[in-house]
Design a protein around this motif. Structure first.
Motif, mmCIF file in Angstrom:
data_model
loop_
_atom_site.group_PDB
_atom_site.id
_atom_site.type_symbol
_atom_site.label_atom_id
_atom_site.label_comp_id
_atom_site.label_asym_id
_atom_site.label_seq_id
_atom_site.Cartn_x
_atom_site.Cartn_y
_atom_site.Cartn_z
ATOM 1 N N TYR A 133 1.362 6.168 -13.274
ATOM 2 C CA TYR A 133 2.111 6.835 -12.540
ATOM 3 C C TYR A 133 1.382 8.096 -12.358
ATOM 4 C CZ TYR A 133 5.919 3.341 -13.579
ATOM 5 O OH TYR A 133 6.831 2.368 -13.549
ATOM 6 N N SER A 134 0.743 8.642 -13.291
ATOM 7 C CA SER A 134 0.162 9.777 -13.399
ATOM 8 C C SER A 134 -1.314 9.992 -12.486
ATOM 9 C CB SER A 134 -0.013 10.320 -14.726
ATOM 10 O OG SER A 134 -1.014 9.411 -15.467
ATOM 11 N N SER A 151 18.474 -6.246 -11.428
ATOM 12 C CA SER A 151 16.975 -6.037 -10.446
ATOM 13 C C SER A 151 16.728 -4.660 -10.237
ATOM 14 C CB SER A 151 17.398 -6.667 -9.409
ATOM 15 O OG SER A 151 17.763 -8.172 -9.812
ATOM 16 N N ILE A 152 15.654 -4.173 -10.549
ATOM 17 C CA ILE A 152 15.008 -3.095 -9.929
ATOM 18 C C ILE A 152 13.619 -2.954 -9.407
ATOM 19 C CG2 ILE A 152 14.569 -0.513 -10.986
ATOM 20 C CD1 ILE A 152 16.326 -1.075 -13.344
ATOM 21 N N ILE A 153 13.446 -2.185 -8.473
ATOM 22 C CA ILE A 153 12.295 -2.123 -7.800
ATOM 23 C C ILE A 153 11.522 -0.715 -7.845
ATOM 24 C CG2 ILE A 153 10.911 -2.758 -5.604
ATOM 25 C CD1 ILE A 153 13.135 -4.354 -4.645
ATOM 26 N N TYR A 154 10.659 -0.842 -8.650
ATOM 27 C CA TYR A 154 9.816 0.534 -8.701
ATOM 28 C C TYR A 154 8.766 0.417 -7.731
ATOM 29 C CZ TYR A 154 12.661 2.112 -12.710
ATOM 30 O OH TYR A 154 13.673 2.424 -13.524
ATOM 31 N N PRO A 155 7.756 1.245 -7.892
ATOM 32 C CA PRO A 155 6.449 1.271 -6.754
ATOM 33 C C PRO A 155 5.837 0.115 -6.595
ATOM 34 C CG PRO A 155 6.581 3.092 -8.272
ATOM 35 C CD PRO A 155 7.278 2.311 -8.819
ATOM 36 N N THR A 156 5.819 -0.452 -5.071
ATOM 37 C CA THR A 156 5.036 -1.707 -4.612
ATOM 38 C C THR A 156 3.995 -1.342 -3.856
ATOM 39 O OG1 THR A 156 7.086 -2.985 -4.789
ATOM 40 C CG2 THR A 156 5.348 -3.626 -3.370
ATOM 41 N N MET A 165 0.845 -1.174 0.007
ATOM 42 C CA MET A 165 -0.072 0.065 0.116
ATOM 43 C C MET A 165 0.805 1.117 -0.019
ATOM 44 S SD MET A 165 -2.996 -0.550 2.781
ATOM 45 C CE MET A 165 -3.968 -2.010 2.528
ATOM 46 N N ALA A 166 1.892 1.334 -0.549
ATOM 47 C CA ALA A 166 2.879 2.288 -0.539
ATOM 48 C C ALA A 166 3.697 2.240 -1.512
ATOM 49 C CB ALA A 166 3.810 2.465 0.459
ATOM 50 N N TRP A 167 4.298 3.049 -2.106
ATOM 51 C CA TRP A 167 5.339 3.068 -3.171
ATOM 52 C C TRP A 167 6.676 3.185 -2.488
ATOM 53 C CZ3 TRP A 167 2.456 3.116 -7.334
ATOM 54 C CH2 TRP A 167 1.032 3.509 -7.438
ATOM 55 N N LEU A 168 7.644 1.931 -2.864
ATOM 56 C CA LEU A 168 8.637 1.651 -2.360
ATOM 57 C C LEU A 168 9.490 1.738 -3.178
ATOM 58 C CD1 LEU A 168 7.123 -1.103 0.075
ATOM 59 C CD2 LEU A 168 7.622 1.157 0.511
ATOM 60 N N TRP A 169 10.959 2.093 -3.292
ATOM 61 C CA TRP A 169 11.983 2.134 -4.160
ATOM 62 C C TRP A 169 13.076 1.387 -3.377
ATOM 63 C CZ3 TRP A 169 8.512 6.046 -3.847
ATOM 64 C CH2 TRP A 169 7.805 6.341 -5.045
ATOM 65 N N SER A 170 13.835 0.406 -4.279
ATOM 66 C CA SER A 170 15.024 -0.037 -3.455
ATOM 67 C C SER A 170 16.139 -0.381 -4.557
ATOM 68 C CB SER A 170 14.858 -1.325 -2.599
ATOM 69 O OG SER A 170 15.893 -1.738 -2.086
ATOM 70 N N THR A 171 17.403 0.223 -4.450
ATOM 71 C CA THR A 171 18.295 -0.034 -5.711
ATOM 72 C C THR A 171 19.870 -0.385 -4.859
ATOM 73 O OG1 THR A 171 18.857 2.131 -5.689
ATOM 74 C CG2 THR A 171 17.348 1.514 -7.055
ATOM 75 N N GLY A 172 20.660 -0.817 -5.590
ATOM 76 C CA GLY A 172 21.826 -1.262 -4.845
ATOM 77 C C GLY A 172 22.408 -2.720 -5.239
ATOM 78 N N PRO A 173 23.562 -3.138 -5.028
ATOM 79 C CA PRO A 173 23.813 -4.347 -5.137
ATOM 80 C C PRO A 173 23.488 -5.365 -3.940
ATOM 81 C CG PRO A 173 25.945 -3.152 -4.509
ATOM 82 C CD PRO A 173 24.581 -2.334 -4.645
ATOM 83 N N GLY A 174 23.717 -6.655 -4.192
ATOM 84 C CA GLY A 174 23.690 -7.551 -3.077
ATOM 85 C C GLY A 174 22.901 -8.856 -3.904
ATOM 86 N N ILE A 175 22.993 -9.913 -3.261
ATOM 87 C CA ILE A 175 22.204 -11.023 -3.821
ATOM 88 C C ILE A 175 20.909 -11.172 -3.279
ATOM 89 C CG2 ILE A 175 22.398 -13.821 -3.533
ATOM 90 C CD1 ILE A 175 25.089 -13.608 -2.789
ATOM 91 N N GLU A 214 -9.679 -8.981 2.827
ATOM 92 C CA GLU A 214 -9.148 -10.101 2.086
ATOM 93 C C GLU A 214 -9.909 -10.598 0.840
ATOM 94 O OE1 GLU A 214 -11.686 -10.584 5.404
ATOM 95 O OE2 GLU A 214 -9.565 -10.679 5.678
ATOM 96 N N GLY A 215 -8.971 -10.910 -0.304
ATOM 97 C CA GLY A 215 -9.778 -11.296 -1.376
ATOM 98 C C GLY A 215 -10.232 -10.184 -2.229
ATOM 99 N N ARG A 216 -9.993 -9.032 -1.790
ATOM 100 C CA ARG A 216 -10.532 -7.810 -2.569
ATOM 101 C C ARG A 216 -9.467 -6.797 -3.115
ATOM 102 N NH1 ARG A 216 -16.020 -5.764 -0.138
ATOM 103 N NH2 ARG A 216 -16.104 -4.468 -2.347
ATOM 104 N N ASN A 217 -8.093 -7.157 -2.722
ATOM 105 C CA ASN A 217 -6.920 -6.625 -3.036
ATOM 106 C C ASN A 217 -5.797 -7.188 -3.475
ATOM 107 O OD1 ASN A 217 -7.288 -3.483 -1.719
ATOM 108 N ND2 ASN A 217 -7.998 -5.070 -0.146
ATOM 109 N N ASN A 218 -5.028 -6.625 -4.432
ATOM 110 C CA ASN A 218 -3.905 -7.504 -4.942
ATOM 111 C C ASN A 218 -2.487 -6.606 -4.488
ATOM 112 O OD1 ASN A 218 -5.621 -9.164 -6.448
ATOM 113 N ND2 ASN A 218 -5.353 -7.753 -8.317
ATOM 114 N N LEU A 219 -1.566 -7.603 -4.444
ATOM 115 C CA LEU A 219 -0.114 -7.114 -4.315
ATOM 116 C C LEU A 219 0.393 -6.595 -5.676
ATOM 117 C CD1 LEU A 219 2.283 -6.680 -2.579
ATOM 118 C CD2 LEU A 219 3.088 -9.031 -3.028
ATOM 119 N N VAL A 220 0.811 -5.540 -6.045
ATOM 120 C CA VAL A 220 1.070 -5.037 -7.074
ATOM 121 C C VAL A 220 2.653 -4.552 -7.072
ATOM 122 C CG1 VAL A 220 0.853 -3.309 -9.091
ATOM 123 C CG2 VAL A 220 -1.143 -4.160 -7.963
ATOM 124 N N THR A 221 3.586 -4.801 -7.927
ATOM 125 C CA THR A 221 4.967 -4.474 -8.029
ATOM 126 C C THR A 221 5.212 -3.976 -9.330
ATOM 127 O OG1 THR A 221 5.434 -6.051 -6.179
ATOM 128 C CG2 THR A 221 7.344 -5.242 -7.493
#
Length: 799
Positions: A235-236, A215-220, A1-11, A140-147
């Motif tokens: 986005y808009s 690997s890139i994470i834009y809004p989740t 339920m938020a816009w999350l950004w994460s970048t950088g190296p790592g396994i 429950e059952g009425r929302n989706n996880l969007v990434t």
């Protein structure tokens, strides 16, 4: 339920996110909605075009405690509605489905020093509440996880690390990621997965896949399932909806489907369940809904109102005559049709001509849609709907002459009836009244009084009073003649044979009340005592029997004892009154032809006549006790405060039950406090218990009436001791009324002797004959007296 950004190296990059909603803190409804919320009329009911129904509200006192407070931001145009103090924007509130639609873009996101991301949805940041507080949870059952991203797996987990949902967006190649025009979220650049388990908090884990550098994470985010994600405008978009559920209370519904949270009369409680969890169903809490056929707000009084189903034929189909009913509707085929009116073409025409028993026609029958036409055959005329109603045209002249003759003869008959009508009406009315009187006389146990007449002719002749005499005595029971209310109904004051009488008329027409009246007649008819209200007679010619008593004009002991001010009845008067009451009870218990227990001795049932003589009244609750029995089990009847506790708990009525009530009466006269109202200031115990404890502590001065203390001298302690003996918990420990009467007689004789000695000393040494009153030494016991004895005894008492 938020816009999350994460970048950088790592396994593998792993973040912990605490999301959505607090523990389900539920409290009872503390306010009403709209104009009844907290007694206010200033509650905001709409903000930015969004309705705000209770339990939600903006101002204090307008919402239900536990996280239902909202904020209306008027700095925006149009105004915007937010949860709590203004963190998360509200898009819609649905009472029926117990959901709140929010803008997931406005949810708060915090990152701590360890890199953990905390997501606040529905929290009340800034108002002292932490993340996850409130009544909300992900629907429950009425929302989706969007990434949105590339080559990353997003995992949504529960409190114990249980997998809730997961999806992984990917890209076609490293060079074309930014150039791909993806119209929908289907896995390329964007993925979505349903969230089937509603939670108050979640954890998010991100796992890089494939070439980790790509690997890139834009809004989740958590997005409502019905929202169509168009990547071109995602986005808009100004708002991205998510759906929260909420519960009004964390407890489950009562087994009968009720709850104190559901305030409306036509509402019910339903448990807020969350399915799909390992095949089981767990419960968030409870919510309310309107019963079938009703709609509105179940959380406020009268919030659910009837639906007029006839106004919504698309939802409640009816192809006939629709009639709304409370909680439903009735759909019938029109007159002349039959079938199922709830279905199209379900009503078919009735061929009335095929059912002459229901639709008679003695001529030619012609069926028509919804009805039929009936006409006479050719060559006849008249009414074909009645048998032989059609006559031939040739018989018309004969019929006309007969018709004229009937009119003339009928007119003569009508004239005679008109002249005789008043006489006949009066005769019929008198016949009906006499018949009704006979029926009511038998219904009201008149046979019992007839037996009394045969045994005691003089008694029977004076006991039965015609209704006409009582109507004259009370001006047809005029309201201005009402003198008060008795245990069974209204008491009227009237004059019967130059004697002022009290006529008791019941308000309730039930057999139990009638039986009590007849019981009172049977009891009072055998009582002849100067301290018992005298029964003049009765009338059984009405639906409710009427009893006629001597009229006691000076009110009740309760009225004269509990007056305002420090001065009430004198101590001498109080002692004399209780002595006279004890004589009456002793007579009822032992001197009557059959023992009689009163069952309702109290100060309001003691009447005082013009000479201040005490009269025991309201014998309707009394019971005969066979001589060979010491008690009888009955339905408990009496007045709280005076009621024998042994009789109350066992239902066994004995003579000691009246002794207890008499003891309470003694306590009332000593303390001038009402037993059914008094509660001690310390521990709130009743009058009897407090009196007994103070007597044991030799501290009666704390509760005794000051007037009694000043006038009573040493007699107060003796009377208090006698009262304590009468109010023993066990009936076997109490004295009999005869013993009580003798103790009070001895106390009165001692007073008389003391007064005599004082008078003798006063007159000693003075000239003339010494005067010593001897009439005061007369001791009256419980027995029946002749009229001469009654007059002499009455004259002997000082007033």
């Amino acid at each position: 339920m938020a816009w999350l950004w994460s970048t950088g190296p790592g396994i593998i990059a792993m973040f912990s996110v605490v999301a959505v909603v607090a523990a389900l803190l539920m409290l009872p409804l503390g306010a009403l909605a709209a104009t009844t919320r907290g007694g206010k009329s200033s509650c905001t009911t709409i903000c930015g075009g969004i309705n705000i129904p209770y339990p939600f509200g903006v101002e204090p006192g307008c919402y239900h405690d536990g996280g239902f407070n909202l904020t209306c931001d008027h700095s925006c145009t149009p105004p915007k509605l937010f949860l709590g103090d203004g963190t998360v924007q509200v898009l819609d509130i649905d009472l029926q489905n117990a959901t709140v639609r929010i803008d997931s873009k406005t949810t708060g996101v915090d990152t701590d020093k360890d890199g953990n991301i905390t997501l606040h949805v529905g929290s009340q940041q800034g108002s002292g509440a932490g993340a996850g507080e409130g009544p909300y949870f992900v629907a429950e059952g009425r929302n989706n996880l969007v990434t949105i991203g590339c080559d990353v797996q997003v995992v949504l987990v529960g409190e114990n690390g249980t997998l809730v949902s997961s999806c992984a967006p990917f890209c076609l190649d490293d060079e074309g990621v930014a150039m791909i025009d993806v119209p929908v979220c289907s896995g390329v650049l964007c993925c979505q997965a349903p969230i089937l388990i509603g939670r108050a908090s979640y954890g998010l884990q991100f796992h890089r896949l494939g070439n980790q550098s790509s690997s890139i994470i834009y809004p989740t985010s958590i997005v409502e399932s019905d929202y169509s994600i168009n990547m071109k405008y995602f986005y808009s978009n100004l708002t991205v909806p998510a759906l929260l559920g909420w519960a009004i209370s964390s407890s489950v519904c009562h087994t009968n489907g009720s709850s104190h949270s559901c305030r409306s009369k036509h509402s019910f409680c339903r448990n807020n369940t969350k399915p799909f969890e390992f095949g089981s169903t767990s419960i968030h809490g409870q919510n309310c809904g309107c019963s079938g056929g009703y709609q509105g707000n179940p959380y406020i009084s009268h919030g659910c109102y009837d639906i007029n189903e006839c106004d919504y034929p698309d939802i409640y189909p009816c192809y006939g005559d629709c009639k709304n009913t409370p909680g439903g509707y009735d759909c019938q085929c029109p007159r002349g049709f039959k079938g199922n009116a709830s279905k199209a073409k379900g009503c078919e025409d009735i061929d009335e001509c095929k059912h002459p028993e229901a639709y008679p026609c003695y001529g030619i029958c012609i069926n028509m849609p919804g009805t039929f036409h009936c006409q006479c055959q050719d060559g006849t005329y008249g009414d074909p709907l009645i048998k032989q109603g059609c006559i031939s045209v040739t018989a018309r002249k004969t019929f006309t002459g007969l018709y004229i003759g009937l009119i003339v003869s009928g007119g003569s008959v009508i004239l005679l009836l008109a002249l005789a009508a008043p006489f006949l009406t009066r005769k019929i009315k008198l016949h009906r009244e006499n018949k009704l009187k006979k029926r009511l006389f038998k219904q009201n146990h008149g046979l019992l009084l007839q037996q009394l007449i045969s045994q005691k002719t003089d008694f029977g002749e004076r006991m039965i009073i015609p209704l006409l005499d009582l109507q004259k005595a009370t001006n047809n029971f005029d309201r201005t003649r009402e003198a008060g209310g008795g245990g069974h109904g209204v008491v009227y004051k009237g004059i019967l044979d130059l004697l002022v009488v009290a006529i008791k008329k019941s308000k309730i027409v039930v057999q139990r009340e009638i039986d009590d009246f007849i019981n009172e007649v049977a009891i009072l008819s055998q009582i002849n005592h100067r301290n018992v209200v005298k029964l003049i007679g009765c009338c059984l010619e009405t639906e409710v029997p009427l009893l006629v008593y001597e009229f006691i004009s000076n009110g009740t002991l309760d009225h004269h004892l509990h007056v305002e001010g420090p001065i009430s009845l004198s101590w001498v008067e109080r002692i004399r009154i209780v002595l006279e009451v004890s004589r009456a009870l002793s007579y009822l218990h032992s001197a009557a032809s059959m023992p009689i227990y009163h069952r309702d001795i109290k100060s309001s049932n003691i009447l005082l006549d013009d000479n201040w003589t005490a009269k025991v009244a309201d014998i309707g609750a009394s019971r005969y006790i066979p001589i060979d029995q010491s008690g009888v089990t009955t339905a408990v009847q009496g007045t709280m405060g005076y009621l024998d506790p042994e009789y109350y708990y066992t239902g066994r009525l004995t003579d000691k039950s009246d002794v207890f009530s008499f003891g309470v009466l003694l306590v009332e006269l000593l303390t001038r406090k009402k037993p059914f109202l008094y509660r001690s200031g310390g521990d709130g115990v009743g009058l009897v218990s407090h009196f007994v404890s103070l007597l044991a502590e030799d501290n009666l001065d704390e509760i005794i009436d000051h007037q009694v203390t000043e006038e009573g001298n040493g007699e107060v302690k003796e009377v208090a001791t006698l009262a304590a003996m009468c109010i023993q918990l066990k009936g076997e420990d109490r004295p009999t009324m005869r013993e009580v009467e003798m103790k009070l007689e001895n106390l009165r004789i001692n007073n008389i002797n003391l007064a005599t000695n004082i008078a003798a000393r006063t007159y000693r040494g003075q000239a003339g004959t010494q005067y010593m009153p001897t009439e005061g030494a007369i001791v009256e016991t419980s027995r029946q007296y002749t009229m001469e004895e009654e007059i002499l005894l009455s004259a002997s008492y000082p007033r």
